[in-house]
Design an enzyme around this catalytic site. Sequence first.
Site, short mmCIF file in Angstrom:
data_model
loop_
_atom_site.label_atom_id
_atom_site.label_comp_id
_atom_site.label_asym_id
_atom_site.label_seq_id
_atom_site.Cartn_x
_atom_site.Cartn_y
_atom_site.Cartn_z
N CYS A 99 35.24 -40.83 -19.62
CA CYS A 99 34.93 -39.97 -19.66
C CYS A 99 34.10 -39.16 -18.52
O CYS A 99 33.07 -39.33 -18.43
CB CYS A 99 34.63 -38.64 -20.98
SG CYS A 99 34.74 -37.04 -20.57
N GLY A 212 48.39 -43.37 -16.42
CA GLY A 212 49.59 -43.16 -16.00
C GLY A 212 51.61 -43.50 -16.11
O GLY A 212 52.56 -44.00 -15.63
#
Length: 338
Positions: A99, A212
């Site tokens: 993150c 993705g």
Amino acid sequence: MASLLTPQDIRFSVAPMMDWTDRHCRAFHRTMSRRARLYTEMLTTGAVIHGDRLRLMGFDVFEQPVAFQLGGSEPDHLARAAKIVEDFGYCEVNLNVGCPSDRVQNGAFGACLMLRPALVADCVKAMKDAVALPVTVKCRIGVDDQEPEQALFDIAEQCIVAGADALFVHARKAWLKGLSPKENRDIPPLDYPLVHKLARAFPETPMAINGGLATIEDMCAQLAVMDGVMIGRAAYHDPGLLLSVDPEFFGEPAPFGDAFAAVEAYLPYIERELGEGEKLSSITRHMLGLFSGLPGARSFRRHLALEAVRPGAGVEVLTRAVQEVTDAMARMRDANAA
């Protein structure tokens, strides 16, 4: 050291997403897939050790298999928090090394830890020594000016030696300087071949790829190389695709034939939560993308956005929103038949 997880365990999972994958989201996703591995939002070790655990960590047994993601960089704190996670009944504890938000940078954990692979290994070992649960790591391929292959292979090898039971690799760099967390999800280019190379180099450690992946076809292509796929926004913005997970990836029937049946099955959960004082909007906000691409989807979203926030809103708001889709589909059928 043999992994406590098999490739089947991580074959398909929904990524931990801050502000998104709360318990209502996970219960909704579980309604549509019995086999998907679900993850909590990241919680810091401080929140786990000192916070309101029941509120922050409570979950319904129906959500299983559900894993818990921890944020932190102090091995002893992570070990203590991991033991609490184990006692709560989660099936896995995952360390966040990916993150890039300002919050984790200020706390020197998350993607910042890509720069400190030896510390990450110490964290993994401390958690492994503390719990019998599988301990896993979710990372990037590098940060900032790191050379991705060197950074990724270094941290992966050290984690594996420390006993990590699986790796989840987001196939992008994270730019800690210059890009927002949102931009970090899209702008750095994907490097699937590098993650494939890592998986081939360490075949004994289950590995899943993240980043993705938006369609079942994308995921199937990855599973020709990887043990598992982890998807994030695709599952959230088009949750209906989860109805394809069990048949496509596990050879088992979907729990329900379509999204309408899934909503019907989810209603008792919503009614129970409303009865305990929850707001309808806190639950239905995770459902806005459900009928994406179908006639009436915009009306469905608009109705929920306007009506679910009203004081005292009940399940009839959701059923009326679904009716918007049903009516629009009927009008389209009638028009096509004319």
